[in-house]
Enzyme design. Structure first.
Site, short mmCIF file in Angstrom:
data_model
loop_
_atom_site.label_atom_id
_atom_site.label_comp_id
_atom_site.label_asym_id
_atom_site.label_seq_id
_atom_site.Cartn_x
_atom_site.Cartn_y
_atom_site.Cartn_z
N LYS A 26 34.40 16.40 94.41
CA LYS A 26 33.47 15.84 93.20
C LYS A 26 33.77 14.69 92.63
CE LYS A 26 32.35 17.36 89.35
NZ LYS A 26 31.96 16.07 88.79
N THR B 85 43.27 16.96 79.46
CA THR B 85 44.13 18.17 79.45
C THR B 85 43.15 19.62 79.34
OG1 THR B 85 46.05 16.99 79.11
CG2 THR B 85 45.84 19.15 78.30
N GLU C 18 46.63 16.68 87.19
CA GLU C 18 47.12 15.24 86.61
C GLU C 18 45.91 14.93 85.31
OE1 GLU C 18 47.16 11.77 85.54
OE2 GLU C 18 46.72 10.76 87.36
N CYS D 4 45.22 7.30 82.01
CA CYS D 4 46.07 8.30 81.56
C CYS D 4 47.57 7.89 81.00
CB CYS D 4 45.87 9.29 82.74
SG CYS D 4 46.42 8.87 84.15
N GLU E 155 45.52 11.45 72.28
CA GLU E 155 45.06 10.68 73.27
C GLU E 155 43.61 10.08 73.04
OE1 GLU E 155 44.16 11.83 77.38
OE2 GLU E 155 45.14 10.47 78.26
#
Ligand code: ADP
Ligand code: MG
Length: 499
Positions: free
Chosen positions: A188, A243, A264, A298, A395
């Site tokens: 996807k 995350t 990841e 990332c 982040e």
């Protein structure tokens, strides 16, 4: 319903864009005949609409993949598997100009960056194509009564869920190891960036892969994505993204059939500049590591630690360099920074900028919208950022650099490793002993010394701590798509030990 539309990509011109779901080797419209809009982040205008997969389409795609795996793919000679992958890599090279243009159009990344990434895309698939006929088991010498060997078998049907920041590169990182090892797949794409994956679907047909071996659907995370993560007939889910979503996927995998999980995830990577670094080179790499891809990376080096002896000098040079970054139209050949992906991301990032100001960090440059339309944000640098400030800990996924001063190795290692993340890191120094000493102590899956963002198909990539589970790329990634079978044969007959 027509499943192809004619679009006009700014740096390419008119082309035919498939919009269907790619299931069992053909484009279909989806059981519920739903569609959703795709936005150009540089203009906020609608590019087109694509078909949306629901849970029902996921079921159909999984059934197609299972059938292809059992009836064809498992029986395909490894050398043929490899040949198809090499062909696919060649076709991607052939169409690189179009693919880069559409990637830039849909994602907003500048055309120069998109063009560069296309080389990594085909290289990754080619690298793994070479592995298809080089996957071996072992014979295990136990004793003379037994003959033991191991086989490295594919897992079966794998789900892959990818994000919007590198739509094609993330696709390549997923296609490569999964097909080389003989799995069948349902992937996807992100609901923000479905277009280029559908162009690759056309190339998958052209490369000669049997129908159902690789299926590509467009759809949302909460519906199609969640259905994949909790599906009872999917053997593994590989995810790249935030995350928070990674956690949800792992829970769904645990609650359903305990499918294997690789993740990841996010990062907040330390980017460390020592007093003895070549300042021009350090500034150049820190800028690149921090702001590449609108900082929607990332592994972005967003926690910039500068040793006290060069702190002021570094900040002055860094500011000067960042102000030279060309922000604007992704179709312009010299643009380095385009728009953020969406209004949602734009608002989140502006929220972090507000937090930086209110928590008392020093705003050096940027901190506001760039231009009138599109999700552009000026490259932003905060200095004197405290270790516990939000912009140093969380982040941001946007062009907001947090710079802080450090005293010595011990000081910077303590700050660097005090994070829930552990994806990447970098050290800038001329001292080789120091580079190795600090590399050994950093809690991160990648350490770059005097460079940043060097990603290569041959080099494993992935996270320590909450930055992920498993590794992508390199030989390592193959293991994430294989399972070991040990076959133990008794030689010459005989009775069991309890007779
Ligand atoms: P973002 O919200 O910025 O798009 P995510 O990490 O949530 O970042 O999304 C990355 C990918 O994960 C996308 O393809 C998205 O559709 C998918 N996704 C989001 N939520 C879920 C979920 N609950 N289950 C499975 N996939 C999801
Ligand atoms: Mg999300």
């Amino acid at each position: 319903m027509a499943l192809t539309v004619e679009l006009d990509a700014p740096t390419y011109g008119k082309y035919n864009q498939p919009i269907g779901l790619f299931i069992n080797g053909e484009f279909v419209e989806g059981v519920d005949k739903k569609k959703f809009e795709v936005i150009n982040p540089a203009t906020e205008e609608v590019i087109t609409s694509v078909c949306e997969a629901t849970e029902k389409d996921v079921d159909i795609a999984v059934a197609a993949a299972r059938k292809a795996f059992n009836t064809v793919w498992k029986k395909t000679a490894t050398v043929d598997r490899g040949r198809m992958m090499l062909k696919l890599a060649d076709l991607i090279d052939r169409d690189a100009k179009k693919l880069a243009a559409v990637e830039s159009y849909n994602n907003g990344k500048p055309i120069a960056l998109a063009t560069g990434e296309l080389q990594l895309v085909s290289a990754c698939i080619r690298y793994y194509g070479g592995y298809a006929d080089k996957i071996h088991g072992k014979t295990v010498d136990v004793d003379s009564d037994y003959m033991v060997y191991t086989k490295q078998e594919p897992l079966g049907v794998c789900a892959q869920i990818i994000p919007w920041n590198f739509p094609l590169l993330m696709l390549a990182w997923k296609i490569g190891p999964s097909l080389a090892t003989g799995n069948a797949v349902i992937l996807k794409s992100s609901e923000q960036t479905p277009l280029t994956a559908l162009l690759v679907a056309e190339l998958i047909v052209e490369a000669g892969f049997p129908p159902g071996v690789y299926n590509i659907i467009s759809g949302f995370g909460k519906t199609a994505g969640a259905a994949m993560a909790s599906h009872m007939d999917i053997d593994k889910v590989a995810f790249t993204g935030s995350t928070v979503t990674g956690r949800a996927i792992m829970k769904a995998a645990a609650a359903s059939n305990l499918k294997k999980v690789t993740l990841e995830l996010g990062g907040k990577s330390p980017n460390i500049v020592f007093d003895d670094a070549d300042i021009d080179q350090a500034v150049s790499w820190v800028n690149y590591g921090m702001f590449y891809n609108q900082s929607q990376t990332c592994s972005a080096g967003t926690r910039i630690y500068v040793q006290e002896g060069i702190y002021d000098k570094f900040i002055a040079a860094f500011k000067k360099r960042v102000l030279e970054n060309k922000v604007g139209d992704p179709a312009h050949p010299e643009s380095f920074q385009g728009p953020q992906i969406s209004q949602l991301q734009f608002d989140r990032i502006m929220g972090y900028i507000d937090a930086g100001k209110s928590e008392g960090a020093k705003l050096e440059i940027g901190g506001e919208r760039h231009g009138e339309k599109g999700y552009f944000i000026k490259p932003t640098i905060f200095s004197d950022v405290g270790h516990d400030m939000k912009i140093m800990r969380e982040e941001i996924f946007g062009p907001v650099a947090a710079v802080a001063k450090f005293k010595d190795e011990e000081d910077v290692l303590r700050m660097s490793n005090d994070s829930t993340y552990g994806l990447a890191s970098a050290i800038h120094t001329k001292d080789l002993d120091r580079a190795i000493r600090v590399s050994n102590e950093l809690h991160a899956g990648t350490v770059w010394v005097n460079n940043y963002n060097f990603l290569h198909a041959q080099i494993p990539f992935g996270g320590y701590k909450q930055s992920g589970i498993g590794r992508e790329l390199g030989e390592e990634a193959l293991n994430a798509y294989l399972q070991n079978k040990s076959v133990t044969i008794r030689i010459g007959g005989g009775l069991s030990p309890i007779n």
